[in-house]
Every structure is written in structure tokens, then in C-alpha cells.
Design an enzyme around this catalytic site. Sequence first.
Site, PDB file in Angstrom:
ATOM      1  N   THR A 110       0.838  -1.221   0.000  1.00 27.39           N
ATOM      2  CA  THR A 110       0.000   0.000   0.000  1.00 27.39           C
ATOM      3  C   THR A 110       0.866   1.262   0.000  1.00 27.39           C
ATOM      4  OG1 THR A 110      -0.212  -0.142   2.407  1.00 27.39           O
ATOM      5  CG2 THR A 110      -2.046  -1.020   1.113  1.00 27.39           C
ATOM      6  N   PHE A 126      -7.355  -4.837  -0.565  1.00 25.14           N
ATOM      7  CA  PHE A 126      -8.775  -5.112  -0.797  1.00 25.14           C
ATOM      8  C   PHE A 126      -9.653  -4.568   0.316  1.00 25.14           C
ATOM      9  CE2 PHE A 126      -8.425  -9.200  -3.590  1.00 25.14           C
ATOM     10  CZ  PHE A 126      -8.124  -8.399  -4.674  1.00 25.14           C
ATOM     11  N   ASP A 150       2.273  -8.193  -7.689  1.00 24.25           N
ATOM     12  CA  ASP A 150       2.816  -6.937  -8.221  1.00 24.25           C
ATOM     13  C   ASP A 150       4.310  -6.956  -8.529  1.00 24.25           C
ATOM     14  OD1 ASP A 150       4.002  -6.748  -5.648  1.00 24.25           O
ATOM     15  OD2 ASP A 150       2.318  -5.588  -4.885  1.00 24.25           O
ATOM     16  N   HIS A 169      -0.182 -16.543  -5.551  1.00 31.11           N
ATOM     17  CA  HIS A 169      -1.310 -16.135  -6.395  1.00 31.11           C
ATOM     18  C   HIS A 169      -0.847 -15.772  -7.811  1.00 31.11           C
ATOM     19  CE1 HIS A 169      -3.951 -15.115  -2.637  1.00 31.11           C
ATOM     20  NE2 HIS A 169      -3.701 -16.393  -2.785  1.00 31.11           N
ATOM     21  N   CYS A 204      -1.572 -19.150 -22.947  1.00 30.64           N
ATOM     22  CA  CYS A 204      -2.791 -19.520 -23.663  1.00 30.64           C
ATOM     23  C   CYS A 204      -3.383 -20.723 -22.941  1.00 30.64           C
ATOM     24  CB  CYS A 204      -2.462 -19.888 -25.099  1.00 30.64           C
ATOM     25  SG  CYS A 204      -3.870 -20.604 -25.970  1.00 30.64           S
TER      26      CYS A 204
HETATM   27  P1  NAD Z   1      -6.009  -7.714   2.675  1.00 21.80           P
HETATM   28  O1  NAD Z   1      -6.451  -6.546   1.846  1.00 21.80           O
HETATM   29  O2  NAD Z   1      -7.013  -8.687   3.130  1.00 21.80           O
HETATM   30  O3  NAD Z   1      -5.282  -7.186   3.978  1.00 21.80           O
HETATM   31  C1  NAD Z   1      -4.276  -6.221   3.940  1.00 21.80           C
HETATM   32  C2  NAD Z   1      -3.863  -5.979   5.368  1.00 21.80           C
HETATM   33  O4  NAD Z   1      -2.745  -5.112   5.377  1.00 21.80           O
HETATM   34  C3  NAD Z   1      -4.951  -5.330   6.194  1.00 21.80           C
HETATM   35  O5  NAD Z   1      -5.004  -6.052   7.405  1.00 21.80           O
HETATM   36  C4  NAD Z   1      -4.441  -3.894   6.419  1.00 21.80           C
HETATM   37  O6  NAD Z   1      -4.791  -3.392   7.689  1.00 21.80           O
HETATM   38  C5  NAD Z   1      -2.944  -4.088   6.337  1.00 21.80           C
HETATM   39  N1  NAD Z   1      -2.203  -2.933   5.861  1.00 21.80           N
HETATM   40  C6  NAD Z   1      -2.517  -2.042   4.878  1.00 21.80           C
HETATM   41  N2  NAD Z   1      -1.524  -1.171   4.690  1.00 21.80           N
HETATM   42  C7  NAD Z   1      -0.540  -1.506   5.586  1.00 21.80           C
HETATM   43  C8  NAD Z   1       0.757  -0.995   5.879  1.00 21.80           C
HETATM   44  N3  NAD Z   1       1.245   0.066   5.229  1.00 21.80           N
HETATM   45  N4  NAD Z   1       1.492  -1.604   6.840  1.00 21.80           N
HETATM   46  C9  NAD Z   1       1.008  -2.666   7.532  1.00 21.80           C
HETATM   47  N5  NAD Z   1      -0.210  -3.201   7.296  1.00 21.80           N
HETATM   48  C10 NAD Z   1      -0.972  -2.631   6.316  1.00 21.80           C
HETATM   49  O7  NAD Z   1      -4.836  -8.396   1.866  1.00 21.80           O
HETATM   50  P2  NAD Z   1      -4.378  -9.915   1.793  1.00 21.80           P
HETATM   51  O8  NAD Z   1      -4.345 -10.523   3.152  1.00 21.80           O
HETATM   52  O9  NAD Z   1      -3.175  -9.889   0.947  1.00 21.80           O
HETATM   53  O10 NAD Z   1      -5.536 -10.658   0.989  1.00 21.80           O
HETATM   54  C11 NAD Z   1      -6.225 -10.106  -0.103  1.00 21.80           C
HETATM   55  C12 NAD Z   1      -5.891 -10.619  -1.505  1.00 21.80           C
HETATM   56  O11 NAD Z   1      -5.608  -9.458  -2.248  1.00 21.80           O
HETATM   57  C13 NAD Z   1      -4.684 -11.451  -1.726  1.00 21.80           C
HETATM   58  O12 NAD Z   1      -5.134 -12.576  -2.391  1.00 21.80           O
HETATM   59  C14 NAD Z   1      -3.797 -10.663  -2.708  1.00 21.80           C
HETATM   60  O13 NAD Z   1      -3.369 -11.510  -3.745  1.00 21.80           O
HETATM   61  C15 NAD Z   1      -4.706  -9.661  -3.306  1.00 21.80           C
HETATM   62  N6  NAD Z   1      -4.197  -8.303  -3.603  1.00 21.80           N
HETATM   63  C16 NAD Z   1      -2.910  -8.110  -4.024  1.00 21.80           C
HETATM   64  C17 NAD Z   1      -2.463  -6.831  -4.284  1.00 21.80           C
HETATM   65  C18 NAD Z   1      -1.045  -6.650  -4.770  1.00 21.80           C
HETATM   66  O14 NAD Z   1      -0.525  -7.476  -5.514  1.00 21.80           O
HETATM   67  N7  NAD Z   1      -0.373  -5.590  -4.330  1.00 21.80           N
HETATM   68  C19 NAD Z   1      -3.291  -5.731  -4.076  1.00 21.80           C
HETATM   69  C20 NAD Z   1      -4.615  -5.964  -3.665  1.00 21.80           C
HETATM   70  C21 NAD Z   1      -5.054  -7.261  -3.413  1.00 21.80           C
END
Ligand code: NAD
Length: 253
Positions: A28, A35, A104, A119, A127
Site C-alpha cells: 500500500t 482489498f 505486483d 497467487h 494460452c
Molecule cells: P487484505 O487486503 O485482506 O489485507 C491487507 C492488510 O494489510 C490489512 O489487514 C491492512 O490493515 C494491512 N495494511 C494495509 N496497509 C498496511 C501498511 N502500510 N502496513 C502494515 N499493514 C498494512 O490483503 P491480503 O491478506 O493480501 O488478501 C487479499 C488478496 O488481495 C490477496 O489474495 C492478494 O493476492 C490480493 N491483492 C494483491 C495486491 C497486490 O498485488 N499488491 C493488491 C490488492 C489485493
Amino acid sequence: MADTPADLARLLLEADHAVVLTGAGVSTESGIPDFRSAGGVWEENDPMEVGSMATFVTDPERFWRFHRPRMDMLLGVDPNPAHRAIAELEERGLVQAVITQNIDRLHAKAGTQELIEVHGSLDHGTCLRCGTAVSGDELKARADDAEDGVPRCSCGFQMKSGVVLFGEQLPSDAIEAAFDHADRADVILVVGSSLLVAPVSHLPGIVCDNGGRLAILTESETPYDHRASVRLHGKAGVQLPEVIEAIDAMDVH
Ligand code: NAD
């Protein structure tokens, strides 16, 4: 008393086999919304819908209208201090592998070597009919060249990026490697994951059941908080560099 980055530093220094499990929260601070936190693209788009195999198959144009610009967004950002600190921990021999749910490529860009992408990732396309594989850049070029925005293989079938969609099997070699590391780990550090998405949400439980220790650095609560030996809140990009500083101050590496 609240846990500190120094507590996490000690845990890692004491470990024989430490693995890091990351989720969307580690990215982030690079500008990619997760998500579940408030705001961003996922408030208007249901990931289970636009990112599903069902949409890919039944409405490929809609799928690629969403997915194509997202590829540019995801591949156009840089690793942040959290990715870099995790790579540094591996470089120092304090972390043996990084298991990520992210697609990413930011851990790879930061220099992580032993990277398990459960993932999938955006670095290639395939394909689904004949198995032909192309690079991520080639996949984007084919989407851009197509009138309907759907990248196609030379066999005529539509191509899919290496990202695992909802409703699709996870890559078995990556899942096997992730569970194998969990079986061997005496420390697992979770960074930026809500631990709500299976099957990786089981990994912390495996390590704890084997007598290992769990550390969690995630802003929101997780179902495993009560089992964590070290629980840090706050930004991963701030806390993890402080862990490196604490290790330096302990003057052992
Ligand atoms: P999630 O969205 O469920 O949880 C993210 C967690 O990170 C939350 O608990 C949030 O509080 C915490 N968070 C956010 N910013 C933070 C920071 N700067 N420092 C510490 N904690 C922080 O994500 P998840 O558990 O990865 O599961 C969701 C799914 O989303 C996964 O399958 C993933 O593949 C996919 N996803 C991936 C991306 C990416 O590739 N960057 C982006 C969005 C979603």
C-alpha cells in the site's frame, strides 16, 4: 507493554529458519490499494467479480477493460522501504524465504531471491488452450493491438495473465513450496495480510503447532493475533527499517 521493532529483531536473530508471509498491505505504501482498507478501486469493483475466471471466460472484453490498465498501474510502481527491508533480511541470512499473496512483482524488484508467489504474478501470460507462454510485455502489446482489447494466442484462443483468478486453482508448485517452508520454519513473520484468504492463512497455524513462533506486522486485527509472540501495528514501511536498525544496534550481523 506494546511490542517493539527490537522484539521482532531479537526473534529473527534467534531463528534458524524464518519465513516472511506478505499480503496486499506490504504494497500500500507503494500506492497499490489493498482489498479491505477503506477507499480505492475495490469500493467500486468487486474483486470476486472483475477478477474471476467466470468473467474472464464469459465476458473477456469486460475482464480486459479492467485488467489491462491495472497491469500498467501494478507494474508502474516501485518497491517501498518494507519490500527493501525484507530483501535486506534475506541478504543478511535472517530470512530464508518470502511467501507472497501479491501479484505486483515488488518483492522481486526489491531483490528478494527466494520468492514464492502463491497467487501467480504479472510477469507472463499463457494460452489456456495450447499452453503457449509470453512475457507480460508481449501480453500487454497483444491486448493493445486487438480491436476488442482481448490478447490472443497465435492459435486464436484468448490469453490469460499469470495472475491466479478467483475460481482458478492456485499453482501447485508454489503452494507446495509455501507449506514446505512452513513445516520447516521456527519463525513466521506476517506483514500486511488480514490472514483471511486461504490457503496461506493456514501457514501461521502450522508454524505455531510445530512449536515455532509467530510475529505479525499488520495494521488491522487478524484471527491469529492471540497466537503472536510479537505483534506490531503501524506502517510496514516504517517499522521494518526500524527492525534493521535494531539489528544493527545489537551489533551481531
Ligand atoms: P487484505 O487486503 O485482506 O489485507 C491487507 C492488510 O494489510 C490489512 O489487514 C491492512 O490493515 C494491512 N495494511 C494495509 N496497509 C498496511 C501498511 N502500510 N502496513 C502494515 N499493514 C498494512 O490483503 P491480503 O491478506 O493480501 O488478501 C487479499 C488478496 O488481495 C490477496 O489474495 C492478494 O493476492 C490480493 N491483492 C494483491 C495486491 C497486490 O498485488 N499488491 C493488491 C490488492 C489485493
